[in-house]
Design a protein around this motif. Structure first.
Motif, mmCIF file in Angstrom:
data_model
loop_
_atom_site.group_PDB
_atom_site.id
_atom_site.type_symbol
_atom_site.label_atom_id
_atom_site.label_comp_id
_atom_site.label_asym_id
_atom_site.label_seq_id
_atom_site.Cartn_x
_atom_site.Cartn_y
_atom_site.Cartn_z
ATOM 1 N N PHE A 187 46.853 35.495 39.128
ATOM 2 C CA PHE A 187 47.135 34.497 40.169
ATOM 3 C C PHE A 187 47.712 35.169 41.419
ATOM 4 N N ALA A 188 48.554 36.177 41.204
ATOM 5 C CA ALA A 188 49.145 36.882 42.346
ATOM 6 C C ALA A 188 48.067 37.604 43.148
ATOM 7 N N VAL A 189 47.135 38.241 42.470
ATOM 8 C CA VAL A 189 46.034 38.925 43.156
ATOM 9 C C VAL A 189 45.159 37.906 43.887
ATOM 10 N N LEU A 190 44.894 36.769 43.249
ATOM 11 C CA LEU A 190 44.118 35.702 43.889
ATOM 12 C C LEU A 190 44.825 35.208 45.149
ATOM 13 N N ALA A 191 46.133 34.992 45.060
ATOM 14 C CA ALA A 191 46.906 34.525 46.215
ATOM 15 C C ALA A 191 46.868 35.546 47.346
ATOM 16 N N LEU A 192 46.970 36.831 47.003
ATOM 17 C CA LEU A 192 46.881 37.872 48.031
ATOM 18 C C LEU A 192 45.526 37.829 48.732
ATOM 19 N N GLY A 193 44.466 37.674 47.949
ATOM 20 C CA GLY A 193 43.124 37.601 48.528
ATOM 21 C C GLY A 193 42.944 36.387 49.428
ATOM 22 N N ILE A 194 43.411 35.236 48.963
ATOM 23 C CA ILE A 194 43.321 34.011 49.770
ATOM 24 C C ILE A 194 44.119 34.184 51.066
ATOM 25 N N GLY A 195 45.290 34.770 50.950
ATOM 26 C CA GLY A 195 46.130 34.983 52.127
ATOM 27 C C GLY A 195 45.478 35.895 53.143
ATOM 28 N N LEU A 196 44.871 36.969 52.681
ATOM 29 C CA LEU A 196 44.199 37.880 53.614
ATOM 30 C C LEU A 196 43.024 37.194 54.311
ATOM 31 N N VAL A 197 42.269 36.403 53.568
ATOM 32 C CA VAL A 197 41.144 35.677 54.173
ATOM 33 C C VAL A 197 41.657 34.653 55.185
ATOM 34 N N LYS A 198 42.695 33.902 54.810
ATOM 35 C CA LYS A 198 43.249 32.917 55.741
ATOM 36 C C LYS A 198 43.819 33.601 56.975
ATOM 37 N N GLY A 199 44.501 34.701 56.774
ATOM 38 C CA GLY A 199 45.043 35.438 57.903
ATOM 39 C C GLY A 199 43.958 35.905 58.842
ATOM 40 N N ARG A 200 42.910 36.439 58.279
ATOM 41 C CA ARG A 200 41.805 36.970 59.089
ATOM 42 C C ARG A 200 41.025 35.872 59.789
ATOM 43 N N LEU A 201 40.706 34.792 59.077
ATOM 44 C CA LEU A 201 39.824 33.764 59.629
ATOM 45 C C LEU A 201 40.542 32.685 60.432
ATOM 46 N N VAL A 202 41.801 32.404 60.111
ATOM 47 C CA VAL A 202 42.510 31.308 60.779
ATOM 48 C C VAL A 202 43.642 31.824 61.657
ATOM 49 N N LEU A 203 44.576 32.536 61.068
ATOM 50 C CA LEU A 203 45.785 32.885 61.812
ATOM 51 C C LEU A 203 45.573 34.002 62.830
ATOM 52 N N ASP A 204 44.591 34.878 62.618
ATOM 53 C CA ASP A 204 44.289 35.866 63.660
ATOM 54 C C ASP A 204 43.795 35.170 64.927
ATOM 55 N N ARG A 205 42.951 34.169 64.767
ATOM 56 C CA ARG A 205 42.477 33.420 65.940
ATOM 57 C C ARG A 205 43.627 32.669 66.601
ATOM 58 N N THR A 206 44.503 32.113 65.783
ATOM 59 C CA THR A 206 45.681 31.422 66.326
ATOM 60 C C THR A 206 46.541 32.399 67.125
#
Length: 161
Positions: free
Chosen positions: A57-76
């Protein structure tokens, strides 16, 4: 060497100060969420003692976080960095609010609301931990854009300002 640009000269805060504030907020909140989420996700145990399911679950959360960071929060972050150049609010507190803008403030409110909702629904610590780790990693990933922009050498117009 001064850091005031014509756009931010009337705000009482320089471009660099605005970016340091944004970077600090993203970093502190991201680190806090990552720490709390890790505690929740790993069931208050030492990482070396966590079972394979929780580590997965921790690895999954890290992966989701990196994707969200790259696709959403980087643009923000890019949008906020660009907006810093156009600030006109003379009150420093209001200029920080203006820097983030309506979309970013709504995103922040939605993430805070999600945290409250997760607690109110009584979801397990593991589920809350997964979300907290993912959001914390996303914030920490995107804060690098603020730090990088704040560290850039001011342009000639900023130096002359």
């Amino acid at each position: 060497m001064t850091d005031a640009s014509p756009a931010s000269a009337g705000t009482g805060l320089s471009r660099r100060q605005h970016l340091w504030i944004a970077a600090s907020i993203w970093t502190v909140v991201g680190a806090g969420l990552l720490a709390m989420g890790s505690v929740f996700l790993l069931r208050y145990s030492y990482p070396g003692l966590a079972d394979p399911l929780h580590l997965s679950f921790a690895v999954l959360a890290l992966g989701i976080g990196l994707v969200k960071g790259r696709l959403v929060l980087d643009r923000t972050a890019t949008r906020v960095i660009d907006r810093v150049e156009e600030l006109s609010q003379p009150n420093p507190f209001k200029s920080v609010i203006q820097m983030f803008g309506t979309k970013t403030l709504l995103l922040i409110a939605a993430m805070m609301g999600l945290g409250v909702l997760l607690r109110r629904l009584g979801l397990s610590y593991e589920i809350r931990g997964l979300v907290y780790v993912a959001v914390g990693v996303a914030l920490l990933w995107s804060c690098r854009r603020y730090w990088s922009a704040a560290a850039q050498v001011p342009s000639r117009s900023e130096q002359a300002g």
